[in-house]
Design a protein around this motif. Structure first.
Motif, PDB file in Angstrom:
ATOM      1  N   GLY A 189       0.810  -1.206   0.000  1.00  0.00           N
ATOM      2  CA  GLY A 189       0.000   0.000   0.000  1.00  0.00           C
ATOM      3  C   GLY A 189       0.846   1.259   0.000  1.00  0.00           C
ATOM      4  O   GLY A 189       2.087   1.204  -0.017  1.00  0.00           O
ATOM      5  N   LEU A 190       0.171   2.402   0.043  1.00  0.00           N
ATOM      6  CA  LEU A 190       0.856   3.694   0.027  1.00  0.00           C
ATOM      7  C   LEU A 190       0.593   4.530   1.270  1.00  0.00           C
ATOM      8  O   LEU A 190       1.126   5.633   1.394  1.00  0.00           O
ATOM      9  CB  LEU A 190       0.418   4.499  -1.214  1.00  0.00           C
ATOM     10  N   GLU A 191      -0.219   4.033   2.186  1.00  0.00           N
ATOM     11  CA  GLU A 191      -0.444   4.759   3.434  1.00  0.00           C
ATOM     12  C   GLU A 191       0.811   4.690   4.296  1.00  0.00           C
ATOM     13  O   GLU A 191       1.692   3.861   4.094  1.00  0.00           O
ATOM     14  CB  GLU A 191      -1.648   4.179   4.183  1.00  0.00           C
ATOM     15  N   ALA A 192       0.902   5.583   5.273  1.00  0.00           N
ATOM     16  CA  ALA A 192       2.060   5.612   6.167  1.00  0.00           C
ATOM     17  C   ALA A 192       2.009   4.429   7.124  1.00  0.00           C
ATOM     18  O   ALA A 192       0.941   4.093   7.661  1.00  0.00           O
ATOM     19  CB  ALA A 192       2.079   6.922   6.947  1.00  0.00           C
ATOM     20  N   GLY A 193       3.165   3.806   7.336  1.00  0.00           N
ATOM     21  CA  GLY A 193       3.236   2.638   8.206  1.00  0.00           C
ATOM     22  C   GLY A 193       4.445   2.656   9.097  1.00  0.00           C
ATOM     23  O   GLY A 193       5.015   3.718   9.387  1.00  0.00           O
ATOM     24  N   ASP A 194       4.855   1.468   9.528  1.00  0.00           N
ATOM     25  CA  ASP A 194       6.007   1.331  10.423  1.00  0.00           C
ATOM     26  C   ASP A 194       7.308   1.406   9.626  1.00  0.00           C
ATOM     27  O   ASP A 194       7.322   1.259   8.401  1.00  0.00           O
ATOM     28  CB  ASP A 194       5.930  -0.006  11.165  1.00  0.00           C
ATOM     29  N   GLU A 195       8.388   1.604  10.356  1.00  0.00           N
ATOM     30  CA  GLU A 195       9.696   1.743   9.725  1.00  0.00           C
ATOM     31  C   GLU A 195      10.058   0.495   8.926  1.00  0.00           C
ATOM     32  O   GLU A 195       9.825  -0.634   9.354  1.00  0.00           O
ATOM     33  CB  GLU A 195      10.753   2.013  10.790  1.00  0.00           C
ATOM     34  N   ARG A 196      10.605   0.727   7.758  1.00  0.00           N
ATOM     35  CA  ARG A 196      11.119  -0.338   6.897  1.00  0.00           C
ATOM     36  C   ARG A 196      12.295   0.227   6.116  1.00  0.00           C
ATOM     37  O   ARG A 196      12.606   1.414   6.237  1.00  0.00           O
ATOM     38  CB  ARG A 196      10.026  -0.862   5.957  1.00  0.00           C
ATOM     39  N   ASN A 197      12.931  -0.587   5.329  1.00  0.00           N
ATOM     40  CA  ASN A 197      14.113  -0.139   4.584  1.00  0.00           C
ATOM     41  C   ASN A 197      13.712   0.431   3.223  1.00  0.00           C
ATOM     42  O   ASN A 197      14.330   0.144   2.194  1.00  0.00           O
ATOM     43  CB  ASN A 197      15.104  -1.298   4.407  1.00  0.00           C
ATOM     44  N   PHE A 198      12.646   1.245   3.213  1.00  0.00           N
ATOM     45  CA  PHE A 198      12.167   1.863   1.987  1.00  0.00           C
ATOM     46  C   PHE A 198      11.383   3.107   2.361  1.00  0.00           C
ATOM     47  O   PHE A 198      10.520   3.061   3.246  1.00  0.00           O
ATOM     48  CB  PHE A 198      11.283   0.899   1.195  1.00  0.00           C
ATOM     49  N   ILE A 199      11.674   4.220   1.680  1.00  0.00           N
ATOM     50  CA  ILE A 199      11.083   5.513   2.031  1.00  0.00           C
ATOM     51  C   ILE A 199      10.327   6.067   0.827  1.00  0.00           C
ATOM     52  O   ILE A 199      10.767   5.920  -0.318  1.00  0.00           O
ATOM     53  CB  ILE A 199      12.176   6.516   2.466  1.00  0.00           C
ATOM     54  N   GLU A 200       9.202   6.717   1.099  1.00  0.00           N
ATOM     55  CA  GLU A 200       8.486   7.479   0.078  1.00  0.00           C
ATOM     56  C   GLU A 200       8.721   8.963   0.316  1.00  0.00           C
ATOM     57  O   GLU A 200       8.569   9.450   1.435  1.00  0.00           O
ATOM     58  CB  GLU A 200       6.986   7.187   0.123  1.00  0.00           C
ATOM     59  N   PHE A 201       9.117   9.681  -0.752  1.00  0.00           N
ATOM     60  CA  PHE A 201       9.251  11.136  -0.712  1.00  0.00           C
ATOM     61  C   PHE A 201       8.075  11.748  -1.474  1.00  0.00           C
ATOM     62  O   PHE A 201       8.145  11.914  -2.690  1.00  0.00           O
ATOM     63  CB  PHE A 201      10.571  11.577  -1.350  1.00  0.00           C
ATOM     64  N   PRO A 202       6.972  12.078  -0.790  1.00  0.00           N
ATOM     65  CA  PRO A 202       5.826  12.674  -1.490  1.00  0.00           C
ATOM     66  C   PRO A 202       6.111  14.109  -1.891  1.00  0.00           C
ATOM     67  O   PRO A 202       7.069  14.728  -1.424  1.00  0.00           O
ATOM     68  CB  PRO A 202       4.702  12.589  -0.450  1.00  0.00           C
ATOM     69  N   TRP A 203       5.242  14.648  -2.730  1.00  0.00           N
ATOM     70  CA  TRP A 203       5.455  15.979  -3.279  1.00  0.00           C
ATOM     71  C   TRP A 203       4.819  17.055  -2.405  1.00  0.00           C
ATOM     72  O   TRP A 203       3.974  16.779  -1.550  1.00  0.00           O
ATOM     73  CB  TRP A 203       4.881  16.046  -4.690  1.00  0.00           C
ATOM     74  N   ALA A 204       5.221  18.274  -2.652  1.00  0.00           N
ATOM     75  CA  ALA A 204       4.713  19.417  -1.887  1.00  0.00           C
ATOM     76  C   ALA A 204       3.276  19.746  -2.278  1.00  0.00           C
ATOM     77  O   ALA A 204       2.828  19.457  -3.385  1.00  0.00           O
ATOM     78  CB  ALA A 204       5.611  20.634  -2.123  1.00  0.00           C
ATOM     79  N   TYR A 205       2.555  20.350  -1.354  1.00  0.00           N
ATOM     80  CA  TYR A 205       1.243  20.912  -1.672  1.00  0.00           C
ATOM     81  C   TYR A 205       1.021  22.179  -0.863  1.00  0.00           C
ATOM     82  O   TYR A 205       1.628  22.391   0.198  1.00  0.00           O
ATOM     83  CB  TYR A 205       0.111  19.904  -1.436  1.00  0.00           C
ATOM     84  N   TYR A 206       0.158  23.017  -1.388  1.00  0.00           N
ATOM     85  CA  TYR A 206      -0.268  24.232  -0.685  1.00  0.00           C
ATOM     86  C   TYR A 206      -1.669  23.998  -0.143  1.00  0.00           C
ATOM     87  O   TYR A 206      -2.570  23.606  -0.893  1.00  0.00           O
ATOM     88  CB  TYR A 206      -0.272  25.428  -1.635  1.00  0.00           C
ATOM     89  N   GLN A 207      -1.839  24.205   1.147  1.00  0.00           N
ATOM     90  CA  GLN A 207      -3.137  23.946   1.759  1.00  0.00           C
ATOM     91  C   GLN A 207      -3.811  25.231   2.201  1.00  0.00           C
ATOM     92  O   GLN A 207      -3.270  26.008   2.984  1.00  0.00           O
ATOM     93  CB  GLN A 207      -3.009  23.001   2.957  1.00  0.00           C
ATOM     94  N   ASN A 208      -4.993  25.461   1.680  1.00  0.00           N
ATOM     95  CA  ASN A 208      -5.890  26.509   2.144  1.00  0.00           C
ATOM     96  C   ASN A 208      -7.200  25.802   2.444  1.00  0.00           C
ATOM     97  O   ASN A 208      -7.258  24.992   3.348  1.00  0.00           O
ATOM     98  CB  ASN A 208      -6.036  27.599   1.085  1.00  0.00           C
ATOM     99  N   LEU A 209      -8.249  26.045   1.696  1.00  0.00           N
ATOM    100  CA  LEU A 209      -9.439  25.215   1.822  1.00  0.00           C
ATOM    101  C   LEU A 209      -9.208  23.863   1.157  1.00  0.00           C
ATOM    102  O   LEU A 209      -9.731  22.840   1.600  1.00  0.00           O
ATOM    103  CB  LEU A 209     -10.643  25.924   1.179  1.00  0.00           C
ATOM    104  N   LEU A 210      -8.424  23.879   0.089  1.00  0.00           N
ATOM    105  CA  LEU A 210      -8.058  22.668  -0.627  1.00  0.00           C
ATOM    106  C   LEU A 210      -6.557  22.441  -0.529  1.00  0.00           C
ATOM    107  O   LEU A 210      -5.801  23.342  -0.186  1.00  0.00           O
ATOM    108  CB  LEU A 210      -8.461  22.789  -2.102  1.00  0.00           C
ATOM    109  N   LYS A 211      -6.133  21.230  -0.841  1.00  0.00           N
ATOM    110  CA  LYS A 211      -4.718  20.938  -0.992  1.00  0.00           C
ATOM    111  C   LYS A 211      -4.401  21.019  -2.485  1.00  0.00           C
ATOM    112  O   LYS A 211      -4.928  20.241  -3.285  1.00  0.00           O
ATOM    113  CB  LYS A 211      -4.391  19.544  -0.452  1.00  0.00           C
ATOM    114  N   ILE A 212      -3.549  21.976  -2.849  1.00  0.00           N
ATOM    115  CA  ILE A 212      -3.209  22.216  -4.247  1.00  0.00           C
ATOM    116  C   ILE A 212      -1.802  21.690  -4.506  1.00  0.00           C
ATOM    117  O   ILE A 212      -0.867  22.031  -3.772  1.00  0.00           O
ATOM    118  CB  ILE A 212      -3.264  23.725  -4.586  1.00  0.00           C
ATOM    119  N   PRO A 213      -1.610  20.847  -5.532  1.00  0.00           N
ATOM    120  CA  PRO A 213      -0.256  20.345  -5.812  1.00  0.00           C
ATOM    121  C   PRO A 213       0.692  21.501  -6.082  1.00  0.00           C
ATOM    122  O   PRO A 213       0.360  22.428  -6.817  1.00  0.00           O
ATOM    123  CB  PRO A 213      -0.456  19.457  -7.049  1.00  0.00           C
TER     124      PRO A 213
END
Length: 299
Positions: A189-213
């Protein structure tokens, strides 16, 4: 302001985008078919890549380059020139083909086929760079959790494909537990979980009423530098974050007018976008910039 960020660059040419090649709605089923049939100029990548390298040198930035591996064959010496500058070479697929369906998010290939092709891309890039290739970015940012398990099995240490926002979701997950800072994804899956030897670097977003990429790329071209810069600054307060662009974004050439479903995809690019990139890099000059392979969580 807290946090660090990484400058990343996606090395692909105009025909790699899904409206032209390797997607369910593309003109050509694959890059190989494109080269079998295309008789015109194809190289619109070399010139803006050289300008990208000069710009990064001007700002004293070591970046992570996510490279489509078939560029090794069609652009002799180009990927070598990136590695010679000390930039990290990471993988952007063998041919930039979609791995999950853009609409249904169902796999377009088996895990075995994905691993076989991605391992070939990894090995080809390692031969060129002389370094281990440990990072991956999914073509078109279309990524499924099953892909991360495969990446870990064949020797990758991280992925950087997930974009949390309110406008679209290119993954097979709801991303309810994901923000804009690095995390360990759960298995399968892609949800956050426990520590493992693999990291996801997600992208930035701007949050106001919505989250904008707000990590760059097409958003930088179509919505401008202020949104991206504000999103990066906001994301930096949460932790490490990602900025990215393509050399094609700063190309001043007119690309061939073929492709399905995206007639205006390249209507904004060139010197205007280069000025936007420079503005962002100047504004964030004082922030510590990390090549992704040097992130403290990668072992």
């Amino acid at each position: 302001m807290e946090g660090t960020f990484s400058v990343t660059v996606d090395i692909e040419d105009w025909y790699h985008i899904p409206s032209v090649c390797s997607s369910p709605y593309a003109v050509y089923r694959s890059v190989n078919e494109f080269f079998d049939k295309w008789k015109g100029q194809y190289d619109f990548l070399t010139e803006p890549t050289k300008r990208t390298l000069n710009m990064l040198e001007e700002f004293n930035i070591t970046a992570t380059f996510f490279v489509v591996a078939d560029t090794i064959e069609h652009y002799p010496g180009l990927i070598e020139s990136i590695a010679e500058k000390g930039h990290e070479i990471a993988c952007h697929g063998l041919h930039h083909a979609c791995k999950i369906d853009p609409e249904t998010k169902k796999p377009l290939m088996s895990a075995e086929e994905f691993e076989q092709k991605t391992l070939l891309a990894k090995r080809n890039l390692e031969k060129i760079s002389g370094e281990k290739v440990i990072g991956y970015r999914a073509p078109n940012a279309l990524v499924g959790g099953w892909m991360l398990d495969s990446l870990e099995r064949i020797g990758f240490k991280y992925d950087s494909s997930v974009s949390v926002n309110s406008l679209y979701n290119k993954t097979d997950s709801s991303l309810k537990t994901v923000s804009s800072y690095p995390y360990y994804p759960v298995e399968r899956g892609l949800e956050a979980g426990d520590e493992r030897n693999f990291i996801e670097f997600p992208w930035a977003y701007y949050q106001n009423l919505l989250k904008i990429p707000a990590s760059g790329g097409p958003v930088l071209r179509f919505l401008g530098a202020p949104l991206v810069l504000n999103g990066l600054i906001q994301s930096l307060k949460r932790g490490h974050t990602i900025f990215y662009f393509h050399p094609l974004d700063i190309s001043c050439a007119k690309f061939p007018s073929i492709g399905n479903n995206r007639p205006f995809y390249w209507c904004v690019k060139g010197k205007l976008v280069e000025r936007r990139i420079r503005h962002i890099l100047k504004s964030l000059r004082s922030i510590k910039k990390l090549c992704l392979r040097d992130y403290p969580g990668i072992s």
